[in-house]
Design a protein around this motif. Structure first.
Motif, PDB file in Angstrom:
ATOM      1  N   ILE A 109       0.850  -1.186   0.000  1.00  0.00           N
ATOM      2  CA  ILE A 109       0.000   0.000   0.000  1.00  0.00           C
ATOM      3  C   ILE A 109       0.889   1.240   0.000  1.00  0.00           C
ATOM      4  O   ILE A 109       1.780   1.374   0.841  1.00  0.00           O
ATOM      5  CB  ILE A 109      -0.915   0.011   1.232  1.00  0.00           C
ATOM      6  N   CYS A 123       0.803   5.359   0.294  1.00  0.00           N
ATOM      7  CA  CYS A 123      -0.099   6.394   0.799  1.00  0.00           C
ATOM      8  C   CYS A 123       0.553   7.765   0.785  1.00  0.00           C
ATOM      9  O   CYS A 123       1.673   7.939   1.264  1.00  0.00           O
ATOM     10  CB  CYS A 123      -0.539   6.050   2.221  1.00  0.00           C
ATOM     11  N   PHE A 145      -6.653  -0.450   5.463  1.00  0.00           N
ATOM     12  CA  PHE A 145      -6.329  -1.452   4.448  1.00  0.00           C
ATOM     13  C   PHE A 145      -5.212  -2.363   4.939  1.00  0.00           C
ATOM     14  O   PHE A 145      -5.276  -3.591   4.767  1.00  0.00           O
ATOM     15  CB  PHE A 145      -5.906  -0.757   3.150  1.00  0.00           C
ATOM     16  N   ASP A 156       0.292  -7.256  -5.844  1.00  0.00           N
ATOM     17  CA  ASP A 156      -0.780  -6.269  -5.730  1.00  0.00           C
ATOM     18  C   ASP A 156      -0.272  -4.942  -5.165  1.00  0.00           C
ATOM     19  O   ASP A 156       0.422  -4.917  -4.137  1.00  0.00           O
ATOM     20  CB  ASP A 156      -1.895  -6.797  -4.834  1.00  0.00           C
ATOM     21  N   ILE A 180      -1.654  -1.006  -4.055  1.00  0.00           N
ATOM     22  CA  ILE A 180      -2.808  -0.165  -3.732  1.00  0.00           C
ATOM     23  C   ILE A 180      -2.304   1.254  -3.490  1.00  0.00           C
ATOM     24  O   ILE A 180      -1.406   1.461  -2.675  1.00  0.00           O
ATOM     25  CB  ILE A 180      -3.540  -0.683  -2.475  1.00  0.00           C
ATOM     26  N   VAL A 203      -3.336   4.896  -2.140  1.00  0.00           N
ATOM     27  CA  VAL A 203      -4.339   5.617  -1.350  1.00  0.00           C
ATOM     28  C   VAL A 203      -3.916   7.081  -1.286  1.00  0.00           C
ATOM     29  O   VAL A 203      -2.865   7.407  -0.737  1.00  0.00           O
ATOM     30  CB  VAL A 203      -4.467   5.046   0.071  1.00  0.00           C
ATOM     31  N   ILE A 215      -2.900  -2.916  -9.973  1.00  0.00           N
ATOM     32  CA  ILE A 215      -2.913  -1.683  -9.196  1.00  0.00           C
ATOM     33  C   ILE A 215      -4.341  -1.177  -9.002  1.00  0.00           C
ATOM     34  O   ILE A 215      -5.114  -1.082  -9.955  1.00  0.00           O
ATOM     35  CB  ILE A 215      -2.026  -0.600  -9.863  1.00  0.00           C
ATOM     36  N   TRP A 216      -4.696  -0.922  -7.739  1.00  0.00           N
ATOM     37  CA  TRP A 216      -5.972  -0.317  -7.365  1.00  0.00           C
ATOM     38  C   TRP A 216      -5.703   1.104  -6.890  1.00  0.00           C
ATOM     39  O   TRP A 216      -4.688   1.364  -6.241  1.00  0.00           O
ATOM     40  CB  TRP A 216      -6.628  -1.074  -6.212  1.00  0.00           C
ATOM     41  N   VAL A 222      -7.384   4.202  -4.541  1.00  0.00           N
ATOM     42  CA  VAL A 222      -8.405   4.603  -3.574  1.00  0.00           C
ATOM     43  C   VAL A 222      -8.208   6.094  -3.322  1.00  0.00           C
ATOM     44  O   VAL A 222      -7.151   6.524  -2.871  1.00  0.00           O
ATOM     45  CB  VAL A 222      -8.286   3.822  -2.252  1.00  0.00           C
ATOM     46  N   THR A 235     -10.819   2.445  -9.636  1.00  0.00           N
ATOM     47  CA  THR A 235     -10.668   3.573  -8.708  1.00  0.00           C
ATOM     48  C   THR A 235     -11.880   3.630  -7.796  1.00  0.00           C
ATOM     49  O   THR A 235     -13.023   3.637  -8.271  1.00  0.00           O
ATOM     50  CB  THR A 235     -10.545   4.898  -9.481  1.00  0.00           C
ATOM     51  N   ALA A 244     -14.327  -1.602  -0.299  1.00  0.00           N
ATOM     52  CA  ALA A 244     -13.129  -1.600  -1.150  1.00  0.00           C
ATOM     53  C   ALA A 244     -12.156  -2.681  -0.708  1.00  0.00           C
ATOM     54  O   ALA A 244     -11.573  -3.393  -1.537  1.00  0.00           O
ATOM     55  CB  ALA A 244     -12.464  -0.226  -1.101  1.00  0.00           C
ATOM     56  N   ILE A 294     -10.641  -6.050  -2.883  1.00  0.00           N
ATOM     57  CA  ILE A 294      -9.214  -6.330  -3.059  1.00  0.00           C
ATOM     58  C   ILE A 294      -8.862  -7.716  -2.508  1.00  0.00           C
ATOM     59  O   ILE A 294      -8.039  -8.431  -3.091  1.00  0.00           O
ATOM     60  CB  ILE A 294      -8.365  -5.239  -2.376  1.00  0.00           C
TER      61      ILE A 294
END
Length: 252
Positions: free
Chosen positions: A2, A4, A18, A46, A48, A50, A77-78, A80, A108, A143, A147
């Motif tokens: 993740i 951020c 998350f 993965d 993510i 944010v 890739i996600w 948020v 998204t 969300a 994931i």
């Protein structure tokens, strides 16, 4: 993994949620960007992202960092994005960014959190901000659930208004509004240096014990909202407004 970026704590809270649910690691992009650190990162499959919404897209400082940094082993890739009201057509640009990074775009997700953009909008008092966070929690959980099973996010709203805000207003906003010229510290400044330490672009420096702003600014609002004495103002627009940072909220 993740990643951020957070100005006043909203995205940091979401990223932490998350990380706890997915038993994953959070990379602090504020620190990476501040240190100009674009060294290779071993991420796993993965990824993510944010981030807050800046003028109906992800912050430019984040997209620039992502395009300069190799994320080894990354495949999906996600994105948020938290916002005070809406993210516009940010998904279009996130998809393009994923393609540029050669990653599979997984969508998204929008999460409405308390407004922090004190340079332009009103900021909620703590009690109201807590209610907004509580209302956002189900969206965060939804969300996370997607994931966990490797599922794409549902496509966000995409109408003419969204196109206009992300495609036309965003570049004008950055050109005309996103500047540090209006920041100043009043006589109650104690020279604690928190503004300089919080600035992700090293745009705030202390001179004779008082902060001075340079020409690089992303309008994250960290300097003004984390000032312990509320000495920092943004011209006349911030006067009398409450300062917002997530850490001061008393959540249940």
């Amino acid at each position: 993994m993740i990643f951020c970026f957070s100005g006043t704590g909203n995205s940091r809270y979401i990223a932490r949620r998350f990380a706890e649910a997915l038993k994953d690691t959070v990379v602090d992009l504020n620190a990476k960007i501040k240190a100009q650190d674009n060294s290779l990162i071993q991420t796993g499959k993965d990824v993510i992202i944010v981030v807050p919404t800046y003028a109906w897209r992800i912050p430019r400082v984040v997209s620039e960092w992502l395009t300069k940094t190799e994320l080894a082993s990354a495949e999906c890739i996600w994105f948020v994005m938290d916002c005070g009201s809406e993210i516009g057509n940010a998904a279009k640009y996130n998809r393009h960014l994923a393609e540029q990074m050669k990653l599979r775009y997984m969508g998204t997700a929008q999460v409405v959190m308390p407004e922090n953009y004190i340079a332009m909008f009103g900021v909620p008092e703590a009690e109201e901000a807590v209610k907004i966070v509580e209302k956002a929690n189900p969206d965060i959980e939804a969300a996370i659930a997607r994931i966990k099973v490797g599922q794409e996010f549902s496509a966000p709203r995409n109408n003419m208004y969204d196109h206009i805000m992300s495609e036309l207003v965003n570049p004008i906003f950055y050109q005309l509004i996103v500047k540090a010229d209006s920041f100043y510290a009043s006589e109650i400044c104690i020279g604690c240096e928190q503004c300089a330490l919080k600035c992700p672009l090293n745009n705030v420096q202390l001179q004779n014990g008082k902060p001075v702003w340079g020409k690089k600014c992303t309008h994250c609002m960290a300097c003004i909202c984390y000032c312990p004495t509320k000495a920092i103002e943004y011209g006349k627009k911030s006067r009398g407004k409450p300062r917002y940072c997530f850490e001061k909220l008393e959540l249940k």
